[in-house]
Design an enzyme around this catalytic site. Structure first.
Site, mmCIF file in Angstrom:
data_model
loop_
_atom_site.group_PDB
_atom_site.id
_atom_site.type_symbol
_atom_site.label_atom_id
_atom_site.label_comp_id
_atom_site.label_asym_id
_atom_site.label_seq_id
_atom_site.Cartn_x
_atom_site.Cartn_y
_atom_site.Cartn_z
ATOM 1 N N THR A 192 0.833 -1.197 0.000
ATOM 2 C CA THR A 192 0.000 0.000 0.000
ATOM 3 C C THR A 192 0.866 1.244 0.000
ATOM 4 O O THR A 192 1.972 1.240 0.532
ATOM 5 C CB THR A 192 -0.961 0.023 1.214
ATOM 6 N N ARG A 193 0.376 2.277 -0.636
ATOM 7 C CA ARG A 193 1.020 3.586 -0.524
ATOM 8 C C ARG A 193 -0.011 4.621 -0.109
ATOM 9 O O ARG A 193 0.186 5.811 -0.278
ATOM 10 C CB ARG A 193 1.709 3.964 -1.839
ATOM 11 N N HIS A 197 -8.440 2.448 4.324
ATOM 12 C CA HIS A 197 -9.831 2.692 4.692
ATOM 13 C C HIS A 197 -10.553 1.341 4.735
ATOM 14 O O HIS A 197 -9.937 0.289 4.552
ATOM 15 C CB HIS A 197 -10.475 3.682 3.717
ATOM 16 N N HIS A 200 -9.943 -1.381 1.919
ATOM 17 C CA HIS A 200 -8.697 -2.163 1.945
ATOM 18 C C HIS A 200 -8.608 -3.042 3.191
ATOM 19 O O HIS A 200 -8.049 -4.128 3.154
ATOM 20 C CB HIS A 200 -7.499 -1.236 1.817
ATOM 21 N N ARG A 286 -7.447 -3.412 -7.911
ATOM 22 C CA ARG A 286 -7.650 -2.743 -9.189
ATOM 23 C C ARG A 286 -6.609 -1.646 -9.349
ATOM 24 O O ARG A 286 -6.254 -0.968 -8.409
ATOM 25 C CB ARG A 286 -9.055 -2.131 -9.220
#
Ligand SMILES: [Zn+2]
Length: 381
Positions: A192-193, A197, A200, A286
């Site tokens: 993740t970057r 929320h 995720h 996605r």
């Protein structure tokens, strides 16, 4: 050498190529007499990942054979899947057969044994690696600004980069030990970057239901200036994990890579790196590692079809966009919810930023309040 952690009886996935590379070592006695090449921050983060084995089986910056093969066929010259160049750009050929590699302050941190110096075509690399030559693409912009030749060779790193978050700094040998201590065999990695929320959180938990443990592995190397700063994101992960995940099922650690924003090819590269960290599964959402509208929504998932099943060993897990559905009364996605979009809690990125900027909490169905509070504080400062 940390080979014991990778070949012992820990039942974890084996590193890419079979062995975890360790390119750390002592500084040479003749260091001061060597020509010095100063690295960019992206090259330094690649160098540190070469040192730790995160880029196993690579032992240094790529020579022409690997570079061409990776661009043309997404494989190293030996046939092993590999999707992105890991190269060091220089002005011209060095004098000697070894050079010192220096950080941005000019301090030597590694030695490279010169194997090859070669010209490369930036347009071609952009087209093949990034699928675009548009300089508005941050990865392409950086590529076009690089020095004109590539210098290849094995590296020995005698001074590691100071980690941005010392408490989250685990090399592949370190995450492997952490997994083994917990008795995990199957571990899913989550790149993740962004702050996490509910959407995720949901997919990491869906994935975790099927394996032993979860590695939340935020990227802390260079990102675009409009991405949320790493320090804020790390605080978000901390409050989320403390409040909503069982402590014995999650490891949070920093992934020191710089973003390339190469979309599909970077999704593969991210998966291979996580295999080296000991993950048997990897979440691909996605538009993974995408930017702007350069890549199709599912390109980062479809690209895995270009390889034989199980060729990576690490198993990609593909996810749809998810949301809270008021009628289902739960998180869901288009795969699992039959209700119209009016039933779904949806907020655009712009809307969320606006709310946080005004000090307003987004709905709990969208974001955990503890996470939103961290972001509100960050906006205030
Ligand atoms: Zn529904």
């Amino acid at each position: 050498m940390s080979a014991a952690t990778t070949t012992g009886n820990d039942h974890l996935i084996r590193p890419h190529g079979g062995e975890l590379v360790d390119r750390t070592g002592a500084a040479p006695d003749d260091l001061e007499s060597l020509e010095t090449v100063q690295l960019t921050s992206r090259e330094l983060s690649d160098l540190d990942m070469l040192a730790s084995g995160a880029l196993s089986p690579l032992e240094g910056f790529m020579g022409r054979g690997d570079y061409e093969s990776v661009l043309e066929s997404m494989r190293l010259a030996n046939g092993l899947p590999w999707s992105l160049p890991v190269c060091l750009a220089v002005e011209g050929p060095p004098q000697g057969d070894r050079v010192a590699l220096a950080d941005e302050s000019g301090k030597p941190v590694a030695v490279l044994e010169v194997d090859d110096v070669y010209d490369y075509d930036k347009e071609r690399e952009a087209e093949l690696a990034y699928r675009t030559t548009d300089t508005a693409h941050p990865g392409v912009e950086r590529l076009f600004a690089q020095r004109p030749m590539y210098l290849a060779g094995k590296v020995t790193v005698f001074e590691r980069q100071v980690p941005q978050f010392a408490e989250l700094a685990l090399d592949p040998a370190g995450t492997r030990s952490a997994f083994a201590e917990r008795g995990w065999k199957r571990v899913v990695g989550f790149q993740t970057r962004n702050p996490i929320h509910r959407a995720h959180e949901y997919l990491t938990k869906v994935a975790l239901e099927t394996v032993d443990g979860l590695l939340i592995h935020p990227l802390v190397g260079d990102t675009k200036s409009d991405d949320v700063p790493a320090a804020t994101r790390v605080e978000c992960y901390r409050v989320l994990v403390d409040n909503y995940y069982p402590a014995d099922r999650v490891v949070v650690s920093a992934f020191p890579a710089a973003m390339r924003y190469a979309g599909p090819r970077e999704a593969i590269w991210h998966a291979i790196c996580r295999k080296n960290y000991g993950c048997s599964h990897f979440i691909v959402g996605r538009d993974h590692a995408g930017v702007g509208s350069y890549y199709g929504t599912y390109d980062a998932q479809l690209i895995f079809d270009e390889f034989e099943p199980h060729e990576f060993d690490i198993e990609p897990m593909f996810f749809e966009h998810s949301f809270w559905c008021k009628t289902c009364g739960s998180m869901a996605s288009a795969k699992t919810c039959p209700h119209p979009s009016d039933d779904h809690v949806f907020l655009s990125g712009t809307k969320v930023r606006e709310m946080l900027g005004n000090g307003e909490l987004p709905p709990v169905e969208f974001s955990r309040p503890e996470v939103a509070e961290v972001l509100i504080d960050a906006y205030r400062n």
